[in-house]
Design a protein around this motif. Structure first.
Motif, PDB file in Angstrom:
ATOM      1  N   SER A 176      -4.856  -7.371  16.520  1.00  0.00           N
ATOM      2  CA  SER A 176      -5.705  -6.681  17.495  1.00  0.00           C
ATOM      3  C   SER A 176      -4.992  -6.732  18.844  1.00  0.00           C
ATOM      4  N   LEU A 215     -12.019 -10.480  22.854  1.00  0.00           N
ATOM      5  CA  LEU A 215     -11.932 -11.407  21.724  1.00  0.00           C
ATOM      6  C   LEU A 215     -13.078 -11.195  20.739  1.00  0.00           C
ATOM      7  N   ALA A 224     -12.653  -7.982  18.694  1.00  0.00           N
ATOM      8  CA  ALA A 224     -11.461  -7.903  17.849  1.00  0.00           C
ATOM      9  C   ALA A 224     -11.793  -8.261  16.400  1.00  0.00           C
ATOM     10  N   GLN A 267      -6.428 -10.330  12.397  1.00  0.00           N
ATOM     11  CA  GLN A 267      -6.080 -11.720  12.102  1.00  0.00           C
ATOM     12  C   GLN A 267      -5.480 -12.394  13.339  1.00  0.00           C
ATOM     13  N   TYR A 268      -4.722 -11.626  14.121  1.00  0.00           N
ATOM     14  CA  TYR A 268      -4.108 -12.124  15.353  1.00  0.00           C
ATOM     15  C   TYR A 268      -4.638 -11.321  16.542  1.00  0.00           C
ATOM     16  N   VAL A 269      -4.687 -11.967  17.715  1.00  0.00           N
ATOM     17  CA  VAL A 269      -5.063 -11.289  18.950  1.00  0.00           C
ATOM     18  C   VAL A 269      -3.880 -11.337  19.917  1.00  0.00           C
ATOM     19  N   LYS A 276      -3.591 -16.553  16.190  1.00  0.00           N
ATOM     20  CA  LYS A 276      -4.600 -16.213  15.199  1.00  0.00           C
ATOM     21  C   LYS A 276      -5.983 -16.251  15.849  1.00  0.00           C
ATOM     22  N   ARG A 277      -6.771 -15.242  15.565  1.00  0.00           N
ATOM     23  CA  ARG A 277      -8.105 -15.169  16.148  1.00  0.00           C
ATOM     24  C   ARG A 277      -8.957 -16.368  15.749  1.00  0.00           C
ATOM     25  N   ALA A 279      -8.490 -19.067  18.335  1.00  0.00           N
ATOM     26  CA  ALA A 279      -8.527 -18.647  19.735  1.00  0.00           C
ATOM     27  C   ALA A 279      -9.896 -18.932  20.344  1.00  0.00           C
ATOM     28  N   CYS A 308      -5.026 -23.125  22.166  1.00  0.00           N
ATOM     29  CA  CYS A 308      -4.499 -22.498  20.951  1.00  0.00           C
ATOM     30  C   CYS A 308      -3.421 -23.375  20.321  1.00  0.00           C
TER      31      CYS A 308
END
Length: 251
Positions: free
Chosen positions: A5, A75, A78, A81-83, A165-166, A169, A187
């Motif tokens: 994202s 956030l 989203a 898998q990743y932000v 990775k969300r 986060a 993180c």
């Protein structure tokens, strides 16, 4: 669920936003979503967003309580898998940046990826002109094996060159101008695997809120470091920070 994202925060940034969007549109990849959070802009920002609407997965324009409140909204919207935050004026480095990141994430599934960032100018005559790599034009060296303890002397990695990775986060504190430093540390504390990328992730537009309110930003940074490293350690480290900055300026 997309792998990445990309989240852009913007407010009255018609001068810069299109460059950011175009850098996302230029990516030779499809396994991502693009989220834009606007703080109810009153300039031409919304016209730019609507012009590129077919390239934007979701966007919202509404009042917020500042930059980090807007980043929390990003956030929460989203789904990847990743932000990866790429705010108005910042750019993905080149059209192969996201494909390279996606290939690496599929191969290793690290919790955090990071790299260097190319600083570019923000002034009336030199918008977008390169200044140099962050690791070369600031006192912050970039370790190739990053740990949260490396942040004891400040922010080792540019926020736009930090992909997490969300699932690990946290929300940003909304009342601290160094909330991005706090976010990176949290993180890294939660991460099991952290991986350096041997390619540049972003072009970072020099300026921004923390530069505009520099004194408060320094106080907020001190408070973040006290939270994670303790008062005595932070006081001692600020002596090292001052010495390092003086040595760097002398060079």
């Amino acid at each position: 669920m997309p792998t990445v994202s990309i989240i852009t925060i913007t407010y009255n940034a018609e001068r810069f936003l299109e460059r950011t969007i175009q850098s996302v549109v230029a990516q030779q990849a499809t396994d991502f979503e693009y989220v834009i959070i606007d703080g109810a802009s009153t300039d031409g920002t919304l016209d730019i967003i609507k012009r590129y609407e077919k390239h934007i997965t979701t966007w919202v324009s509404e009042p917020d309580r500042g930059l980090y409140d807007a980043m929390n909204k990003g956030l929460h919207r989203a789904r990847g898998q990743y932000v990866w935050f790429m705010n108005a004026g910042d750019e993905l480095y080149d059209p192969q940046t996201l494909p390279s990141l996606l290939a690496k994430s599929k191969a290793t599934q690290a919790d955090v990826y990071y790299s260097d960032a190319l600083f570019v100018r923000d002034d009336d005559k030199h918008i977008g002109i390169p200044v140099g790599l962050r690791s070369q034009v600031t006192p912050h060296t970039l370790p190739h094996t990053l740990k949260w303890q490396d942040m004891a002397l400040g922010m080792k990695v540019c926020h736009q060159a930090f992909v997490a990775k969300r699932a690990i986060a946290p929300d940003y504190p909304t009342d601290n101008l160094s909330a991005d430093l706090d976010w990176e540390i949290r993180c890294l504390k939660a991460a099991q695997t952290v991986e350096f990328l041997p390619f540049i992730l972003c072009k970072y537009l020099v300026g921004g809120l923390s530069v505009q309110q520099h004194r408060r930003s320094l106080i907020d940074r001190f408070n973040v470091l006290v939270t994670h490293f303790g008062l005595l350690t932070t006081l001692l480290n600020h002596g090292r920070i001052l010495w390092r900055s003086a040595r760097f300026s002398a060079r």
